[in-house]
Design a protein around this motif. Structure first.
Motif, PDB file in Angstrom:
ATOM      1  N   ARG A 244       0.880  -1.184   0.334  1.00 27.48           N
ATOM      2  CA  ARG A 244      -0.128   0.038  -0.018  1.00 27.48           C
ATOM      3  C   ARG A 244       0.809   1.238  -0.011  1.00 27.48           C
ATOM      4  O   ARG A 244       0.520   2.353  -0.819  1.00 27.48           O
ATOM      5  N   THR A 245       1.821   1.431   0.550  1.00 31.75           N
ATOM      6  CA  THR A 245       2.898   2.445   0.855  1.00 31.75           C
ATOM      7  C   THR A 245       3.417   2.845  -0.573  1.00 31.75           C
ATOM      8  O   THR A 245       3.494   3.786  -0.884  1.00 31.75           O
ATOM      9  N   ALA A 246       4.046   1.752  -1.090  1.00 31.22           N
ATOM     10  CA  ALA A 246       4.717   1.725  -2.309  1.00 31.22           C
ATOM     11  C   ALA A 246       3.483   2.114  -3.355  1.00 31.22           C
ATOM     12  O   ALA A 246       4.091   3.112  -4.347  1.00 31.22           O
ATOM     13  N   ARG A 247       2.455   1.818  -3.201  1.00 26.81           N
ATOM     14  CA  ARG A 247       1.456   2.042  -4.436  1.00 26.81           C
ATOM     15  C   ARG A 247       0.972   3.562  -4.293  1.00 26.81           C
ATOM     16  O   ARG A 247       0.849   4.104  -5.209  1.00 26.81           O
ATOM     17  N   ASP A 248       0.959   3.829  -3.036  1.00 27.28           N
ATOM     18  CA  ASP A 248       0.345   5.337  -2.812  1.00 27.28           C
ATOM     19  C   ASP A 248       1.467   6.276  -3.493  1.00 27.28           C
ATOM     20  O   ASP A 248       0.926   7.442  -3.510  1.00 27.28           O
ATOM     21  N   ALA A 249       2.738   6.019  -3.113  1.00 29.25           N
ATOM     22  CA  ALA A 249       3.835   6.980  -3.675  1.00 29.25           C
ATOM     23  C   ALA A 249       3.662   7.147  -5.141  1.00 29.25           C
ATOM     24  O   ALA A 249       4.263   8.349  -5.415  1.00 29.25           O
ATOM     25  N   THR A 250       2.918   6.536  -5.851  1.00 30.64           N
ATOM     26  CA  THR A 250       2.737   6.579  -7.273  1.00 30.64           C
ATOM     27  C   THR A 250       1.522   7.517  -7.561  1.00 30.64           C
ATOM     28  O   THR A 250       1.302   7.657  -8.975  1.00 30.64           O
ATOM     29  N   LEU A 251       0.597   7.572  -6.825  1.00 30.01           N
ATOM     30  CA  LEU A 251      -0.742   8.115  -7.092  1.00 30.01           C
ATOM     31  C   LEU A 251      -0.759   9.739  -6.925  1.00 30.01           C
ATOM     32  O   LEU A 251      -0.115  10.346  -6.217  1.00 30.01           O
ATOM     33  N   ASP A 252      -1.506  10.449  -7.863  1.00 32.90           N
ATOM     34  CA  ASP A 252      -1.690  11.725  -7.774  1.00 32.90           C
ATOM     35  C   ASP A 252      -2.715  12.058  -6.963  1.00 32.90           C
ATOM     36  O   ASP A 252      -3.869  11.098  -6.619  1.00 32.90           O
ATOM     37  N   MET A 253      -3.056  13.208  -6.323  1.00 30.18           N
ATOM     38  CA  MET A 253      -3.976  13.667  -5.578  1.00 30.18           C
ATOM     39  C   MET A 253      -5.112  13.550  -6.610  1.00 30.18           C
ATOM     40  O   MET A 253      -5.135  13.987  -7.796  1.00 30.18           O
ATOM     41  N   PRO A 254      -6.626  13.626  -5.781  1.00 31.71           N
ATOM     42  CA  PRO A 254      -7.787  13.338  -6.527  1.00 31.71           C
ATOM     43  C   PRO A 254      -8.056  14.894  -6.938  1.00 31.71           C
ATOM     44  O   PRO A 254      -7.770  15.730  -6.557  1.00 31.71           O
ATOM     45  N   LYS A 255      -8.434  14.894  -8.009  1.00 32.11           N
ATOM     46  CA  LYS A 255      -8.537  16.150  -8.720  1.00 32.11           C
ATOM     47  C   LYS A 255      -9.481  17.212  -8.165  1.00 32.11           C
ATOM     48  O   LYS A 255      -9.301  18.406  -8.211  1.00 32.11           O
ATOM     49  N   LEU A 256     -10.415  16.646  -7.378  1.00 32.57           N
ATOM     50  CA  LEU A 256     -11.450  17.461  -6.557  1.00 32.57           C
ATOM     51  C   LEU A 256     -11.138  17.496  -4.913  1.00 32.57           C
ATOM     52  O   LEU A 256     -12.000  17.938  -4.228  1.00 32.57           O
ATOM     53  N   ILE A 257      -9.826  16.979  -4.583  1.00 34.22           N
ATOM     54  CA  ILE A 257      -9.476  16.944  -3.094  1.00 34.22           C
ATOM     55  C   ILE A 257      -9.833  18.435  -2.470  1.00 34.22           C
ATOM     56  O   ILE A 257     -10.620  18.404  -1.452  1.00 34.22           O
ATOM     57  N   LEU A 258      -9.215  19.421  -3.042  1.00 27.15           N
ATOM     58  CA  LEU A 258      -9.419  20.739  -2.473  1.00 27.15           C
ATOM     59  C   LEU A 258     -10.929  21.268  -2.028  1.00 27.15           C
ATOM     60  O   LEU A 258     -11.108  21.843  -1.086  1.00 27.15           O
ATOM     61  N   PRO A 259     -11.664  21.366  -3.419  1.00 28.91           N
ATOM     62  CA  PRO A 259     -12.946  21.844  -2.963  1.00 28.91           C
ATOM     63  C   PRO A 259     -13.689  20.656  -2.253  1.00 28.91           C
ATOM     64  O   PRO A 259     -14.590  21.193  -1.372  1.00 28.91           O
TER      65      PRO A 259
END
Length: 288
Positions: A244-259
């Motif tokens: 999970r840690t290795a996979r998460d390091a490859t992921l972009d932030m969700p495009k709507l996370i801030l709103p």
């Protein structure tokens, strides 16, 4: 035991499932993870998705007691206030919402008008708290890991897992948001695996694993335990955390996370208007 009826609603733009779940003996219902449409380019919200859900509730003659968010979603805005205005009911979320609010209040530099005690919601569910949907017994289960405030809701033989777990061929949720933890998520999933094998599992998201042509919203505890590609088949906690840690390091932030987080931590209410009467969302730079 009365089995609840469940109707799913899918938003293809965010790959999100919302649900209406109800007691067929008296038509009392709960709404799970409602969605407000949001166009990021224009900053406009619309209620098309929520209106489809509301129309179904009215057509079936259901009475809504609960409007539940399983957690502070990072990929879509909740429609809880709008659904409540149209159908009534109580808006609820897990009591650890205060942890999320405190973290993101700093990120968004909220002023004293924003309270970090969860008081924006009508009800804060505690771990193992029981409640009812009509005559059907329900239970809130604290399942942190994806976020500190994630709650799974067991309603009769149906469990609504939020982002705790996905379809067996897709795996599990990321754990790299503030307050997330892969080891904690593993423990939460093991707690769900203690439910009866035949328990129906209703997913909050589906992204169609490679090789699968159709979206899916329902599985079972037995299927997840046996076949989930991240945590099934007796996967150890050590192996899961490493993956999970290795996979998460490859992921972009969700495009709507801030709103999404700005609105969802307010129970779906928009920020207070500024002196010109306009409401604004903030876009913190290099904060995530």
């Amino acid at each position: 035991m009365t089995k609840p009826e469940v109707k799913e609603f899918f938003d293809k733009d965010t790959n999100t499932y919302s649900y209406v779940v109800w007691d067929p003996t008296n038509n009392v219902a709960a709404v799970i993870d409602s969605l407000l449409d949001f166009d990021q380019a224009s900053g406009r919200t619309t209620t098309d998705s929520a209106d489809r859900l509301i129309a179904f509730v009215k057509e079936k003659g259901l009475t809504v007691d609960w409007i539940i968010d399983t957690h502070v979603h990072a990929d879509h805005l909740t429609a809880a206030p709008y659904v409540k205005s149209q159908l009534g009911g109580r808006a609820g979320i897990g009591e650890h919402i205060s942890t999320v609010q405190k973290v993101f209040a700093k990120i968004f530099n909220e002023d004293q008008r924003f309270h970090t005690d969860g008081s924006q919601f009508d009800h804060l569910f505690k771990d193992s708290e029981t409640y009812t949907v009509g005559t059907i017994e329900a239970k809130a289960i604290h399942t942190p890991g994806h976020t500190p405030a994630c709650m799974t809701h067991l309603i009769g033989d149906a469990v609504f897992v939020g982002d705790t777990i996905f379809a067996p061929d897709y795996g599990t949720a990321r754990c790299d948001f503030p307050g997330g933890d892969a080891g904690t998520l593993y423990d939460s999933i093991q707690r769900l695996f203690e439910l009866p094998d035949e328990t129906r599992v209703f997913l909050c998201h589906d992204y169609k694993a490679p090789g699968r042509d159709t979206f899916m919203f329902e599985t079972t505890i037995a299927d997840e335990k046996a076949h989930n590609i991240h945590v099934g088949g007796g996967t150890s906690k050590e192996d899961f955390v490493k993956m999970r840690t290795a996979r998460d390091a490859t992921l972009d932030m969700p495009k709507l996370i801030l709103p999404s987080v700005q609105i969802n931590m307010r129970a779906g209410h928009m920020p207070e208007p500024e002196e010109n009467g306009q409401r604004y969302m903030k876009l913190p730079i290099n904060a995530l």
